[in-house]
Design a protein around this motif. Structure first.
Motif, mmCIF file in Angstrom:
data_model
loop_
_atom_site.group_PDB
_atom_site.id
_atom_site.type_symbol
_atom_site.label_atom_id
_atom_site.label_comp_id
_atom_site.label_asym_id
_atom_site.label_seq_id
_atom_site.Cartn_x
_atom_site.Cartn_y
_atom_site.Cartn_z
ATOM 1 N N THR A 214 -26.903 20.303 -11.672
ATOM 2 C CA THR A 214 -26.877 21.078 -10.422
ATOM 3 C C THR A 214 -26.616 20.140 -9.254
ATOM 4 N N ASN B 197 -20.671 29.141 -19.207
ATOM 5 C CA ASN B 197 -21.984 29.557 -19.694
ATOM 6 C C ASN B 197 -22.101 31.073 -19.858
ATOM 7 N N ASP C 156 -16.950 21.823 -13.400
ATOM 8 C CA ASP C 156 -18.338 21.861 -13.846
ATOM 9 C C ASP C 156 -18.280 21.759 -15.369
ATOM 10 N N ARG D 121 -21.145 21.333 -19.961
ATOM 11 C CA ARG D 121 -20.995 21.373 -21.433
ATOM 12 C C ARG D 121 -19.578 20.957 -21.848
ATOM 13 N N LYS E 160 -28.135 18.928 -22.150
ATOM 14 C CA LYS E 160 -27.821 20.159 -22.891
ATOM 15 C C LYS E 160 -27.494 19.735 -24.331
#
Ligand SMILES: Cc1ncc(COP(=O)(O)O)c(C=O)c1O
Length: 332
Positions: free
Chosen positions: A44, A125, A154, A157, A185
């Protein structure tokens, strides 16, 4: 990983004297196809610093409307950086160059917020961990270049996306101005993330790290975990994907409402109907933890390095049983 943490060589990372953090920043930049990287506590914070250095107050930011930046960062782009966030309607978390172009506003106007930054989320996500094909990423980046828009990835992942698409993370990351990668993650670390980009942008990101309160001290104990993950936890992500596929196919065979097409990485989204809270509780009673999603009737099961083949078999018994009970209660 615990041993790597225990044995980490450390120093004051604020003074850039922590050798483990320095090494992670070097490896992280290389991994993401960028010049430099900055180590941060969370993804974040990495996203927010990226937006802070790419945009100016009053600029507009384009993201997919269910992106983490849009839904789960508390309006951070507005609060921290004065950005107007515009949500694009995506398909499986993706949007097109035409959608970007359609939102480019007249920069000479004294009335409108000029569109200045675009953010892509890969894997995405909320769409169930779906992957952007490389050609679509390249097309978005080319459009952004053509229209002088900054473009952020972003890639919390990104490793899942890379493994699923068979494309190196560096190839996916290299065309973006800034890239976020999260270590907590699928990579299995207790915490940590990096932001990567050009040397000039990373000089700004280093200021951002202090500004956002992310400058640490002997952070090498955490960076050591991330280095361990880069060495040992990248290729194994394919196992998580295979287990998610096994789980999804087994659930579909048992009559559970799962969209098999959605399962590209390590998420399985299950439509449990209107009593979602009850379904989650009954799964929990049977030892299976799932989370909510932005879709009101859908829960998310995630495979990760603490989920083994036997756990998938357990879930394949527990989830249909929990949902059968939900259905039976609904019928009463
Ligand atoms: C796509 C995406 N980006 C960023 C984040 C934020 O990660 P963190 O919890 O490390 O701040 C998440 C967390 O789930 C995410 O899914």
């Amino acid at each position: 990983m615990r041993e790597a943490i225990a044995n980490a060589r450390v120093g004051d990372e604020q003074k850039r004297e922590d050798p483990t953090v320095n090494e992670l920043e070097r490896r992280g930049a290389e991994f993401l196809g960028q010049d430099e990287a900055v180590f941060l506590p969370t993804a974040t914070m990495a996203n927010q610093i990226a937006l802070h250095i790419l945009g100016r107050p009053g600029d507009a930011l384009l993201v997919e409307r269910h992106a983490h930046i849009m839904l789960s960062e508390l309006g951070g782009p507005a609060a921290h950086s004065g950005l107007l966030t515009i949500g694009l309607q995506g398909a499986n978390g993706r949007f097109s160059p035409e959608q970007v172009v359609a939102e480019i506003r007249d920069r000479t106007s004294v009335h409108v917020a000029p569109t200045r930054v675009v953010a892509v989320e890969n894997t995405h996500n909320s769409s169930g961990g779906r992957v952007w094909p490389l050609a679509e990423i390249d097309a978005i980046i080319a459009t952004c270049r053509e229209h002088e828009l900054a473009v952020h990835l972003d890639g919390a992942r990104l490793v899942n996306a890379a493994i699923a698409s068979g494309v190196e993370p560096a190839r996916i990351g290299r065309g973006f101005d800034t890239v976020t990668l999260c270590f907590s993650k699928g990579l299995g670390c207790p915490l940590g993330a990096v932001i990567a980009g050009s040397a000039e942008l990373m000089a700004a990101a280093r200021r951002g790290k202090h500004f956002f309160g992310g400058a640490m001290r002997q952070a090498g104990i955490v960076a050591a975990a991330a280095l361990y993950a880069l060495d040992h936890h990248v290729d194994r992500i394919a196992d998580d994907h295979a287990r998610a596929r096994r789980l999804a196919e087994g659930l579909a065979e048992a009559g559970v409402n799962v969209d098999l097409e959605q399962v590209e990485t390590n998420f399985v989204q299950i439509d449990v109907g209107s009593d979602r809270a009850g379904a989650i509780e009954r799964m929990r009673e049977r030892g299976v933890l799932v989370s909510t999603t932005v879709h009101p009737t859908v829960v998310r099961a995630v495979t990760h390095l603490d989920v083994a083949d036997e756990d998938v078999e357990t879930a394949l018994e527990a989830i249909p049983a929990a949902l059968t009970r939900t259905a039976a209660l609904r019928a009463r």
